[in-house]
Design a protein around this motif. Structure first.
Motif, PDB file in Angstrom:
ATOM      1  N   TYR A  75       0.816  -1.212   0.000  1.00 47.24           N
ATOM      2  CA  TYR A  75       0.000   0.000   0.000  1.00 47.24           C
ATOM      3  C   TYR A  75       0.852   1.265   0.000  1.00 47.24           C
ATOM      4  O   TYR A  75       0.361   2.362   0.255  1.00 47.24           O
ATOM      5  CB  TYR A  75      -0.913   0.020   1.230  1.00 47.24           C
ATOM      6  CG  TYR A  75      -1.860  -1.151   1.320  1.00 47.24           C
ATOM      7  CD1 TYR A  75      -2.102  -1.968   0.224  1.00 47.24           C
ATOM      8  CD2 TYR A  75      -2.508  -1.448   2.511  1.00 47.24           C
ATOM      9  CE1 TYR A  75      -2.964  -3.042   0.317  1.00 47.24           C
ATOM     10  CE2 TYR A  75      -3.382  -2.524   2.606  1.00 47.24           C
ATOM     11  CZ  TYR A  75      -3.599  -3.315   1.507  1.00 47.24           C
ATOM     12  OH  TYR A  75      -4.452  -4.388   1.596  1.00 47.24           O
ATOM     13  N   ASP A  76       2.166   1.076  -0.274  1.00 47.66           N
ATOM     14  CA  ASP A  76       3.102   2.203  -0.303  1.00 47.66           C
ATOM     15  C   ASP A  76       3.141   2.912   1.042  1.00 47.66           C
ATOM     16  O   ASP A  76       3.285   4.129   1.123  1.00 47.66           O
ATOM     17  CB  ASP A  76       2.732   3.195  -1.415  1.00 47.66           C
ATOM     18  CG  ASP A  76       3.893   4.126  -1.761  1.00 47.66           C
ATOM     19  OD1 ASP A  76       5.047   3.730  -1.507  1.00 47.66           O
ATOM     20  OD2 ASP A  76       3.636   5.239  -2.248  1.00 47.66           O
ATOM     21  N   GLY A  77       2.994   2.118   2.114  1.00 50.37           N
ATOM     22  CA  GLY A  77       3.034   2.667   3.459  1.00 50.37           C
ATOM     23  C   GLY A  77       4.332   2.332   4.154  1.00 50.37           C
ATOM     24  O   GLY A  77       5.293   1.868   3.539  1.00 50.37           O
ATOM     25  N   ASP A  78       4.341   2.527   5.468  1.00 46.57           N
ATOM     26  CA  ASP A  78       5.558   2.294   6.245  1.00 46.57           C
ATOM     27  C   ASP A  78       5.177   1.715   7.597  1.00 46.57           C
ATOM     28  O   ASP A  78       4.061   1.945   8.103  1.00 46.57           O
ATOM     29  CB  ASP A  78       6.325   3.611   6.426  1.00 46.57           C
ATOM     30  CG  ASP A  78       7.765   3.381   6.869  1.00 46.57           C
ATOM     31  OD1 ASP A  78       8.227   2.225   6.782  1.00 46.57           O
ATOM     32  OD2 ASP A  78       8.404   4.337   7.317  1.00 46.57           O
ATOM     33  N   VAL A  79       6.112   0.967   8.193  1.00 47.52           N
ATOM     34  CA  VAL A  79       5.911   0.370   9.515  1.00 47.52           C
ATOM     35  C   VAL A  79       7.063   0.801  10.411  1.00 47.52           C
ATOM     36  O   VAL A  79       8.221   0.762  10.005  1.00 47.52           O
ATOM     37  CB  VAL A  79       5.869  -1.170   9.452  1.00 47.52           C
ATOM     38  CG1 VAL A  79       5.536  -1.740  10.821  1.00 47.52           C
ATOM     39  CG2 VAL A  79       4.869  -1.640   8.414  1.00 47.52           C
ATOM     40  N   SER A  80       6.732   1.210  11.611  1.00 47.36           N
ATOM     41  CA  SER A  80       7.788   1.569  12.575  1.00 47.36           C
ATOM     42  C   SER A  80       7.511   0.895  13.912  1.00 47.36           C
ATOM     43  O   SER A  80       6.373   0.582  14.251  1.00 47.36           O
ATOM     44  CB  SER A  80       7.864   3.090  12.755  1.00 47.36           C
ATOM     45  OG  SER A  80       6.650   3.607  13.280  1.00 47.36           O
ATOM     46  N   TYR A  81       8.590   0.696  14.662  1.00 45.29           N
ATOM     47  CA  TYR A  81       8.501   0.030  15.977  1.00 45.29           C
ATOM     48  C   TYR A  81       9.213   0.882  17.014  1.00 45.29           C
ATOM     49  O   TYR A  81      10.282   1.436  16.763  1.00 45.29           O
ATOM     50  CB  TYR A  81       9.154  -1.353  15.902  1.00 45.29           C
ATOM     51  CG  TYR A  81       9.307  -2.017  17.244  1.00 45.29           C
ATOM     52  CD1 TYR A  81       8.250  -2.720  17.810  1.00 45.29           C
ATOM     53  CD2 TYR A  81      10.502  -1.917  17.958  1.00 45.29           C
ATOM     54  CE1 TYR A  81       8.381  -3.314  19.050  1.00 45.29           C
ATOM     55  CE2 TYR A  81      10.644  -2.518  19.192  1.00 45.29           C
ATOM     56  CZ  TYR A  81       9.589  -3.215  19.748  1.00 45.29           C
ATOM     57  OH  TYR A  81       9.722  -3.800  20.971  1.00 45.29           O
ATOM     58  N   GLU A  82       8.620   0.966  18.192  1.00 45.67           N
ATOM     59  CA  GLU A  82       9.233   1.750  19.255  1.00 45.67           C
ATOM     60  C   GLU A  82       8.911   1.116  20.610  1.00 45.67           C
ATOM     61  O   GLU A  82       7.759   0.748  20.885  1.00 45.67           O
ATOM     62  CB  GLU A  82       8.707   3.189  19.223  1.00 45.67           C
ATOM     63  CG  GLU A  82       9.364   4.103  20.246  1.00 45.67           C
ATOM     64  CD  GLU A  82       8.889   5.540  20.142  1.00 45.67           C
ATOM     65  OE1 GLU A  82       9.172   6.326  21.076  1.00 45.67           O
ATOM     66  OE2 GLU A  82       8.225   5.869  19.130  1.00 45.67           O
ATOM     67  N   GLU A  83       9.937   0.966  21.437  1.00 51.50           N
ATOM     68  CA  GLU A  83       9.740   0.491  22.806  1.00 51.50           C
ATOM     69  C   GLU A  83       9.462   1.673  23.722  1.00 51.50           C
ATOM     70  O   GLU A  83      10.131   2.708  23.630  1.00 51.50           O
ATOM     71  CB  GLU A  83      10.976  -0.267  23.295  1.00 51.50           C
ATOM     72  CG  GLU A  83      11.151  -1.641  22.677  1.00 51.50           C
ATOM     73  CD  GLU A  83      12.259  -2.426  23.356  1.00 51.50           C
ATOM     74  OE1 GLU A  83      12.870  -1.894  24.316  1.00 51.50           O
ATOM     75  OE2 GLU A  83      12.517  -3.560  22.916  1.00 51.50           O
ATOM     76  N   ARG A  84       8.489   1.515  24.611  1.00 46.89           N
ATOM     77  CA  ARG A  84       8.166   2.588  25.547  1.00 46.89           C
ATOM     78  C   ARG A  84       8.986   2.424  26.814  1.00 46.89           C
ATOM     79  O   ARG A  84       9.303   1.302  27.238  1.00 46.89           O
ATOM     80  CB  ARG A  84       6.662   2.557  25.873  1.00 46.89           C
ATOM     81  CG  ARG A  84       5.791   2.818  24.648  1.00 46.89           C
ATOM     82  CD  ARG A  84       4.397   3.273  25.075  1.00 46.89           C
ATOM     83  NE  ARG A  84       3.808   2.370  26.043  1.00 46.89           N
ATOM     84  CZ  ARG A  84       3.160   1.243  25.725  1.00 46.89           C
ATOM     85  NH1 ARG A  84       3.042   0.893  24.455  1.00 46.89           N
ATOM     86  NH2 ARG A  84       2.634   0.466  26.652  1.00 46.89           N
ATOM     87  N   THR A  85       9.300   3.547  27.421  1.00 49.44           N
ATOM     88  CA  THR A  85      10.167   3.526  28.604  1.00 49.44           C
ATOM     89  C   THR A  85       9.501   2.820  29.788  1.00 49.44           C
ATOM     90  O   THR A  85      10.181   2.236  30.629  1.00 49.44           O
ATOM     91  CB  THR A  85      10.536   4.963  29.015  1.00 49.44           C
ATOM     92  OG1 THR A  85       9.326   5.723  29.199  1.00 49.44           O
ATOM     93  CG2 THR A  85      11.388   5.621  27.945  1.00 49.44           C
ATOM     94  N   ASN A  86       8.190   2.855  29.859  1.00 47.91           N
ATOM     95  CA  ASN A  86       7.488   2.222  30.976  1.00 47.91           C
ATOM     96  C   ASN A  86       7.076   0.780  30.670  1.00 47.91           C
ATOM     97  O   ASN A  86       6.267   0.188  31.377  1.00 47.91           O
ATOM     98  CB  ASN A  86       6.244   3.038  31.348  1.00 47.91           C
ATOM     99  CG  ASN A  86       5.271   3.171  30.188  1.00 47.91           C
ATOM    100  OD1 ASN A  86       5.646   2.941  29.053  1.00 47.91           O
ATOM    101  ND2 ASN A  86       4.040   3.538  30.490  1.00 47.91           N
ATOM    102  N   GLY A  87       7.633   0.229  29.612  1.00 47.28           N
ATOM    103  CA  GLY A  87       7.329  -1.150  29.247  1.00 47.28           C
ATOM    104  C   GLY A  87       6.325  -1.233  28.114  1.00 47.28           C
ATOM    105  O   GLY A  87       5.457  -0.376  27.968  1.00 47.28           O
ATOM    106  N   GLY A  88       6.449  -2.279  27.326  1.00 49.55           N
ATOM    107  CA  GLY A  88       5.556  -2.430  26.195  1.00 49.55           C
ATOM    108  C   GLY A  88       6.142  -1.820  24.934  1.00 49.55           C
ATOM    109  O   GLY A  88       7.263  -1.301  24.921  1.00 49.55           O
ATOM    110  N   SER A  89       5.379  -1.861  23.872  1.00 50.20           N
ATOM    111  CA  SER A  89       5.872  -1.372  22.594  1.00 50.20           C
ATOM    112  C   SER A  89       4.741  -0.782  21.775  1.00 50.20           C
ATOM    113  O   SER A  89       3.556  -1.048  22.014  1.00 50.20           O
ATOM    114  CB  SER A  89       6.540  -2.513  21.810  1.00 50.20           C
ATOM    115  OG  SER A  89       5.620  -3.564  21.579  1.00 50.20           O
TER     116      SER A  89
END
Length: 348
Positions: free
Chosen positions: A322-336
């Motif tokens: 779909y000509d999109g993008d995926v990003s990932y980020e970890e949160r400082t208080n746990g989880g993503s």
């Protein structure tokens, strides 16, 4: 005079190179001339002799169609000849008579000399096509059998959950049920991957709220989690019909890979000028480097590097289509947070 000699030498070299290629290429090649719309063999290479079981001396001057085209395919070959006469190339998968019976071949027709002459190249695809058909049948059989076994496991695990009083056994029954649901989900993801890879999507406006709801309706593990949705007044996005599958894969992944008794999953969205960012947040341990690399296109699918499931591959390939993008980020208080950035339909 020296210039003429040089030109003659270059022409001779070009002819020699062409002759070397013609004789040594593995594809069967025939050069022909059109006489009254019928391709007449001018010359053939050794690969043609081997594929069709003929001698060069015997077929030069003969009709190519009479030589290799089955009677039921004559109308098709006449259509190809008409295109050749008009100076148009041909490209098709055809059935032709060969030394070893009827074979499925890749045919490429290349006209020249204003369509009066041409080349035909043939590549044997019989084994590849047969293998594809056999794999397709095997895939359907395996999927059907897997579905039957999953249904049986679910039936028995649910009976155990409802009737076992021992806490330890009840917990084991719950784990069996969850593993069975995860197995069922993986089977669905394999089916979805096949559909996505075979598709050539046409991007159309898609209501994000509806896509999220369709996704949640299709994740069996939702009953074990606390899922909240807060998209707000978000515009439609451009997708090709499988967006709900990508969202479902992310939700399923968030629920499946956490040690929490009741996993928490949040689905939110933010709008920019021309994009919409949909984020699936969880309270789990975060993605291992392998799975993270799948989303960020740092990992290629191999027998050894496949991650823990198919869901993240599904996400990556759908969003990429779909000509999109995926990003990932970890949160400082746990989880993503895993975010799908998609084009807003309002930009068109």
């Amino acid at each position: 005079m020296a210039s003429n000699d040089s030109t003659s030498l270059d022409t001779h070299r070009d002819a020699s190179r062409f002759q070397f290629l013609f004789e040594n290429v593995q594809d069967a090649i025939v050069e022909f001339e059109l006489h009254n719309k019928d391709p007449i063999v001018a010359t053939i290479n050794d690969s043609f002799c081997e594929m069709f079981g003929v001698n060069r001396e015997d077929v030069v001057g003969e009709s190519l169609n009479d030589l290799i085209v089955p009677s039921k395919r004559m109308t098709e070959s006449d259509r190809f000849d008409q295109r050749t006469a008009a100076g148009k190339p041909n490209y098709a998968i055809v059935d032709r008579r060969t030394e070893h019976g009827l074979k499925t071949l890749l045919y490429r027709g290349i006209p020249y000399d204003d369509g009066d002459r041409g080349f035909a190249l043939y590549t044997d695809l019989t084994d590849e096509i047969r293998q594809e058909r056999e794999l397709a049948v095997l895939n359907r059989v395996l999927r059907y059998n897997l579905s039957e076994e999953v249904d049986t496991l679910l039936e028995h695990s649910e009976r155990l959950v409802e009737n076992v009083s021992d806490p330890g056994l009840a917990d084991s029954a719950q784990k069996i049920k969850r593993s069975t649901l995860a197995l069922d989900r993986m089977s669905d993801e394999a089916r979805d991957l096949e559909r996505v890879l075979d598709a050539n999507p046409t991007l159309e406006p898609t209501d994000l709220n509806e896509a999220v709801q369709d996704a949640l309706d299709d994740v069996p593990l939702v009953e074990y989690a606390d899922v909240t949705v807060g998209l707000g007044d978000v515009p439609s996005v451009l997708s090709g019909g499988h967006l709900d599958r990508a969202i479902a894969a992310l939700v399923d992944n968030a629920i499946r890979y956490t040690d929490a008794q009741t996993p928490e999953v949040r689905i939110t969205a933010d709008t920019a000028a021309e994009t919409v960012a949909l984020t699936v947040s969880d309270d789990g341990p975060g993605l291992p480097d392998q799975e993270r690399g799948i989303l960020t296109e740092e990992v290629e699918l191999t027998p050894l590097d496949h991650g823990s499931g198919l869901g993240l591959w599904l996400v990556r390939w759908i969003v990429t289509a779909y000509d999109g993008d995926v990003s990932y980020e970890e949160r400082t208080n746990g989880g993503s947070d895993i975010t799908l950035e998609l084009a807003s339909a309002s930009r068109t």
